[in-house]
Design an enzyme around this catalytic site. Structure first.
Site, PDB file in Angstrom:
ATOM      1  N   GLY A   1       0.823  -1.198   0.000  1.00  0.00           N
ATOM      2  CA  GLY A   1       0.000   0.000   0.000  1.00  0.00           C
ATOM      3  C   GLY A   1       0.861   1.253   0.000  1.00  0.00           C
ATOM      4  O   GLY A   1       2.018   1.239   0.436  1.00  0.00           O
ATOM      5  N   ALA A   2       0.299   2.325  -0.514  1.00  0.00           N
ATOM      6  CA  ALA A   2       0.972   3.629  -0.474  1.00  0.00           C
ATOM      7  C   ALA A   2       0.012   4.625   0.134  1.00  0.00           C
ATOM      8  O   ALA A   2      -0.181   5.729  -0.365  1.00  0.00           O
ATOM      9  CB  ALA A   2       1.393   4.051  -1.880  1.00  0.00           C
TER      10      ALA A   2
ATOM     11  N   GLY B   1       1.888   3.517   5.299  1.00  0.00           N
ATOM     12  CA  GLY B   1       2.905   2.895   4.464  1.00  0.00           C
ATOM     13  C   GLY B   1       3.533   3.873   3.492  1.00  0.00           C
ATOM     14  O   GLY B   1       4.746   3.845   3.251  1.00  0.00           O
TER      15      GLY B   1
ATOM     16  N   ASN C   1      -2.297  -1.715  14.009  1.00  0.00           N
ATOM     17  CA  ASN C   1      -2.717  -1.696  15.402  1.00  0.00           C
ATOM     18  C   ASN C   1      -3.395  -3.024  15.742  1.00  0.00           C
ATOM     19  O   ASN C   1      -3.973  -3.686  14.882  1.00  0.00           O
ATOM     20  CB  ASN C   1      -3.700  -0.551  15.652  1.00  0.00           C
ATOM     21  CG  ASN C   1      -3.052   0.804  15.470  1.00  0.00           C
ATOM     22  OD1 ASN C   1      -1.928   1.024  15.923  1.00  0.00           O
ATOM     23  ND2 ASN C   1      -3.749   1.715  14.821  1.00  0.00           N
TER      24      ASN C   1
ATOM     25  N   LYS D   1       0.625  -0.431  22.880  1.00  0.00           N
ATOM     26  CA  LYS D   1       0.068   0.388  21.797  1.00  0.00           C
ATOM     27  C   LYS D   1      -1.398   0.003  21.553  1.00  0.00           C
ATOM     28  O   LYS D   1      -2.245   0.881  21.309  1.00  0.00           O
ATOM     29  CB  LYS D   1       0.884   0.190  20.524  1.00  0.00           C
ATOM     30  CG  LYS D   1       0.281   0.839  19.270  1.00  0.00           C
ATOM     31  CD  LYS D   1       0.301   2.355  19.307  1.00  0.00           C
ATOM     32  CE  LYS D   1      -0.380   2.994  18.103  1.00  0.00           C
ATOM     33  NZ  LYS D   1       0.185   2.629  16.797  1.00  0.00           N
TER      34      LYS D   1
END
Length: 312
Positions: A7-8, A12, A103, A186
């Site tokens: 992915g962009a 990412g 996450n 997190k």
């Protein structure tokens, strides 16, 4: 070292773009629509840490890579994991390690089953980014951190090498020797912030300034910490207090990315975050009704998803 960034998008695209800016060998695995956009505009980052744009190398799933990849940087939304696993099968070789920055926790089980536990590192990031209408990555937080390490701890040659290549790339990177604990800490933080901001449809500041909102947030935090302890998660004893301090000291306008997604009418990761926590509670003999604020968060987000799917 050859990186494949899956992915962009907001996360990412940011970290992969910074690696490209440093001069690392990075390819982005994208959908055809995103490829066309990148070919037209390049990958664009707008950030207080420095704006940057450039053309980048891309692959669409099924296309042949010119050489094996050493590291797969994975930062997609959890609800895409099923398809992403299939897309990756042709690019993960014996020399490849997968570094997830999602996450939550459930994606590790998916990746372990698909590729083997020895090939999956632990990882997480702290950053607030979003894609604007033109596909630009807008970075709005002071932090842009990546933490990663061997799932079972320690320092190995492969993680030392990854650290070398990810260092000095325009973001902060930490090699952790207890990444399992970091992942759970997190998870707790993001489950609280995403849960409370989507429940109230507000940034953190107004919620924490109101006595009822503040109390609801503290109750949500306590419920989530209780579930992680039921599950035997390797958290520190003071994780509840430390998470509370993170929340109360966050900027007044702080929103979780999940709230940004809701505001755009997009899908959310509530099954992966809040739903998974409730399933853990039930697995350990407790019912969802024993965690009323978490149940309310999950219910609100599930109803939201029913609404957006019915309106498409």
């Amino acid at each position: 070292m050859k990186f494949l960034v899956v992915g962009a998008g907001a996360v990412g695209g940011y970290f992969g773009g910074r690696l490209v800016q440093k001069g690392e060998d990075v390819t982005f695995l994208v959908r055809s629509g995103r490829r066309a956009q990148l070919e037209q505009t390049g990958l664009v980052i707008e950030s207080h840490a420095g704006n940057w744009s450039a053309g980048v190398k891309t692959l669409v799933a099924g296309e042949e890579a010119d050489a094996p990849f050493d590291v797969v940087l994975l930062s997609v939304k959890a609800y895409h994991m099923g398809q992403i696993v299939e897309d990756l099968r042709g690019y993960v070789t014996e020399q490849t390690v997968i570094l997830p920055l999602l996450n939550g926790y459930g994606h590790y089980e998916t990746l372990w089953q698909a590729f083997g536990k020895e090939r999956v590192l632990g990882g997480l990031c702290f950053i607030s980014t979003t894609l604007d209408a033109e596909g630009r990555i807008v970075h709005s937080s002071p932090r842009h951190d990546v933490t990663f390490g061997e799932w079972d701890g320690g320092r190995t040659e492969r993680v030392e090498k990854i650290l070398e290549h990810m260092s000095c790339a325009g973001f902060d990177v930490i090699l952790s020797e207890n990444v399992q604990r970091d992942v759970w800490h997190k998870y707790i933080t993001i489950a609280v912030i995403s849960g409370i901001t989507t429940l109230f449809r507000s940034s953190l500041g107004p919620i924490m300034a109101d006595a009822h909102g503040h109390a609801t947030c503290k109750k949500l935090l306590a419920e989530i910490v209780e579930i992680t302890r039921l599950a035997g998660a390797p958290t520190k004893e003071d994780v509840e207090e430390k998470t509370y301090q993170i929340v109360v000291n966050s900027p007044f306008g702080m929103k979780a990315s999940m709230l940004y997604d809701m505001e755009k009418g997009l899908s959310v990761e509530t099954d992966h975050l809040h739903g998974y926590l409730l399933s853990l509670a039930e697995k350990h003999g407790r019912t969802a009704t024993e965690f009323p604020v978490l149940q309310a968060v999950y219910g609100v987000l599930r109803v939201y998803e029913i609404f957006i799917y019915s309106s498409r």
